[in-house]
Scaffold this active site. Structure first.
Site, PDB file in Angstrom:
ATOM      1  N   PRO A 144       0.845  -1.190   0.000  1.00  0.00           N
ATOM      2  CA  PRO A 144       0.000   0.000   0.000  1.00  0.00           C
ATOM      3  C   PRO A 144       0.891   1.256   0.000  1.00  0.00           C
ATOM      4  O   PRO A 144       2.001   1.227   0.536  1.00  0.00           O
ATOM      5  CB  PRO A 144      -0.787  -0.108   1.308  1.00  0.00           C
ATOM      6  CG  PRO A 144      -0.043  -1.096   2.160  1.00  0.00           C
ATOM      7  CD  PRO A 144       0.841  -1.920   1.270  1.00  0.00           C
ATOM      8  N   GLY A 157       3.604   3.701   5.550  1.00  0.00           N
ATOM      9  CA  GLY A 157       4.763   3.449   6.411  1.00  0.00           C
ATOM     10  C   GLY A 157       5.540   2.214   6.008  1.00  0.00           C
ATOM     11  O   GLY A 157       6.369   1.727   6.768  1.00  0.00           O
ATOM     12  N   LEU A 158       5.292   1.688   4.788  1.00  0.00           N
ATOM     13  CA  LEU A 158       5.971   0.456   4.361  1.00  0.00           C
ATOM     14  C   LEU A 158       6.994   0.720   3.255  1.00  0.00           C
ATOM     15  O   LEU A 158       7.345  -0.173   2.491  1.00  0.00           O
ATOM     16  CB  LEU A 158       4.933  -0.587   3.918  1.00  0.00           C
ATOM     17  CG  LEU A 158       3.931  -0.980   5.009  1.00  0.00           C
ATOM     18  CD1 LEU A 158       2.971  -2.049   4.494  1.00  0.00           C
ATOM     19  CD2 LEU A 158       4.633  -1.475   6.272  1.00  0.00           C
ATOM     20  N   SER A 191       7.009   2.821   0.521  1.00  0.00           N
ATOM     21  CA  SER A 191       6.643   2.886  -0.901  1.00  0.00           C
ATOM     22  C   SER A 191       7.506   3.902  -1.653  1.00  0.00           C
ATOM     23  O   SER A 191       7.929   3.647  -2.785  1.00  0.00           O
ATOM     24  CB  SER A 191       5.153   3.205  -1.066  1.00  0.00           C
ATOM     25  OG  SER A 191       4.797   4.359  -0.336  1.00  0.00           O
ATOM     26  N   SER A 192       7.792   5.042  -1.042  1.00  0.00           N
ATOM     27  CA  SER A 192       8.573   6.043  -1.787  1.00  0.00           C
ATOM     28  C   SER A 192      10.014   5.582  -1.972  1.00  0.00           C
ATOM     29  O   SER A 192      10.609   5.784  -3.037  1.00  0.00           O
ATOM     30  CB  SER A 192       8.515   7.417  -1.097  1.00  0.00           C
ATOM     31  OG  SER A 192       9.179   7.390   0.143  1.00  0.00           O
ATOM     32  N   ALA A 193      10.575   4.920  -0.967  1.00  0.00           N
ATOM     33  CA  ALA A 193      11.948   4.415  -1.128  1.00  0.00           C
ATOM     34  C   ALA A 193      11.980   3.301  -2.170  1.00  0.00           C
ATOM     35  O   ALA A 193      12.916   3.221  -2.977  1.00  0.00           O
ATOM     36  CB  ALA A 193      12.489   3.913   0.210  1.00  0.00           C
ATOM     37  N   ALA A 194      10.935   2.451  -2.199  1.00  0.00           N
ATOM     38  CA  ALA A 194      10.889   1.385  -3.214  1.00  0.00           C
ATOM     39  C   ALA A 194      10.857   2.011  -4.607  1.00  0.00           C
ATOM     40  O   ALA A 194      11.547   1.551  -5.528  1.00  0.00           O
ATOM     41  CB  ALA A 194       9.665   0.502  -2.986  1.00  0.00           C
ATOM     42  N   ASP A 211      15.196   3.961   5.029  1.00  0.00           N
ATOM     43  CA  ASP A 211      14.228   3.383   4.085  1.00  0.00           C
ATOM     44  C   ASP A 211      14.919   3.012   2.765  1.00  0.00           C
ATOM     45  O   ASP A 211      14.687   1.933   2.212  1.00  0.00           O
ATOM     46  CB  ASP A 211      13.089   4.378   3.798  1.00  0.00           C
ATOM     47  CG  ASP A 211      12.225   4.643   5.021  1.00  0.00           C
ATOM     48  OD1 ASP A 211      12.620   4.254   6.133  1.00  0.00           O
ATOM     49  OD2 ASP A 211      11.149   5.246   4.864  1.00  0.00           O
TER      50      ASP A 211
HETATM   51  C1  MEV Z   1      10.309   6.774   8.145  1.00  0.00           C
HETATM   52  O1  MEV Z   1      10.056   5.563   7.447  1.00  0.00           O
HETATM   53  C2  MEV Z   1      11.341   6.562   9.215  1.00  0.00           C
HETATM   54  C3  MEV Z   1      11.665   7.798  10.052  1.00  0.00           C
HETATM   55  O2  MEV Z   1      12.588   7.353  11.053  1.00  0.00           O
HETATM   56  C4  MEV Z   1      12.286   8.903   9.226  1.00  0.00           C
HETATM   57  C5  MEV Z   1      13.691   8.578   8.707  1.00  0.00           C
HETATM   58  O3  MEV Z   1      14.323   7.624   9.162  1.00  0.00           O
HETATM   59  O4  MEV Z   1      14.143   9.341   7.842  1.00  0.00           O
HETATM   60  C6  MEV Z   1      10.446   8.341  10.758  1.00  0.00           C
END
Ligand code: MEV
Length: 306
Positions: free
Chosen positions: A100, A104-105, A107-110, A148
């Site tokens: 999704p 928080g999983l 997605s943008s880094a993927a 990420d």
């Molecule tokens: C976000 O996925 C993780 C955070 O620790 C931000 C970061 O590491 O840049 C909240």
């Protein structure tokens, strides 16, 4: 001919087991890659001067990467392509994913890792891929720790400290996890800014909270190595309370966390930036009743293997 791209590239999604937010301040974090996070395919467009298009139907994304676009995804992708001396026109990109978006999983880094690999190759040097991904992640998140991007590129279970090489974590056995989407999207940049504001207002209280989160990471890695899931579950729940103290939980996440514990979870915590996104649950030996209880949330069961 446009500047060439590889036909296909992949990146992992990620779940932060422990250490989100404190990792921004130089403390360790531990995270696991979610295999098959995103697969990108590239095909040349009819003319090399046409803008690059990007379609990822599962994320409702269908856009052109134009230099004057204000869309953050277009801007981030152009930053990645520019960083790698890749093409800025002439390609149609299509992504497939089970992750999704904005949950928080990772997605943008993927997306930014897979895009960098379309230019650099699936087997390109990990540090080069992470650097290129970070050029895009900065558009989304301001000053990301790099966690990420590293996990999206490298996969596995990693202990990560900002600016240091990531270390693979030894697992004493398979790690069963349940991810419960709260259905509430959130902005990582906003959540990171909330923590910074609270740290600046209350440094003598918040610094020890960040140190306690770091201690939870190392205790968690120890429990993972011994396959002591009860200990790890307790550490997850402590971390959730500490993260709430940083102002990154929400009434919805707190209610889900309490309900998960009442349904027999060994422990549960928010994962990633918080505010919304997913709850990470360490399920009991028989997860079926817990999964049934949360059926309406479409829980995602994952098993991380040694
Ligand atoms: C976000 O996925 C993780 C955070 O620790 C931000 C970061 O590491 O840049 C909240």
């Amino acid at each position: 001919m446009p500047i060439p791209l590889f036909e296909r590239a992949e990146a992992c999604g990620k779940v932060i087991l422990l250490g989100e937010h404190s990792v921004v301040y130089g403390h360790p974090a531990v995270a696991a890659g979610l295999p098959q996070g995103l697969c990108l395919h590239a095909e040349p467009r009819a003319r090399p001067d046409l803008p690059i298009t990007l379609a990822i139907p599962q994320w409702d994304l269908d856009l052109e990467l134009r230099a004057d676009s204000e869309h953050p995804v277009a801007r981030a992708c152009l930053e990645v392509l520019g960083h790698c001396d890749g093409p800025v026109t002439g390609w149609a990109l299509r992504g497939t994913t089970c992750l999704p978006a904005r949950a928080g999983l990772g997605s943008s880094a993927a997306l930014t890792v897979a895009l960098a690999r379309l230019v650099l190759g699936q087997d390109a040097d990990l540090d080069d891929v992470v650097e290129a991904s970070l050029a895009g992640e900065r558009v989304f998140h301001g000053e990301p720790s790099g966690l990420d991007s590293r996990v999206a590129a490298q996969g596995g279970v990693l202990r990560f400290v900002r600016g240091a090489p990531a270390e693979p974590v030894a697992l004493g056995g398979p790690l069963p996890l349940v991810l419960l989407p709260s259905g509430i999207p959130r902005s990582t940049a906003t959540q990171v800014a909330k923590v910074r504001a609270r740290l600046e207002r209350r440094p003598t209280i918040i610094r020890p909270v960040l140190s306690a989160l770091a201690a939870a990471v190392d205790a968690g890695i120890d429990a993972i190595g011994r396959h002591d899931l009860d200990a790890l579950g307790e550490i997850f729940s402590v971390a959730h309370a500490l993260l709430a103290g940083l102002d990154v939980s929400s009434a919805a996440l707190d209610a889900l966390q309490a309900a998960a514990l009442a349904a027999g979870a060994r422990g549960a915590k928010l994962t990633g930036a918080g505010g919304g996104g997913c709850l990470l649950i360490l399920p009991p030996a028989d997860p079926a009743p817990l999964l049934a209880e949360f059926r309406v949330h479409a829980p995602l069961s994952v098993e991380v293997h040694p």
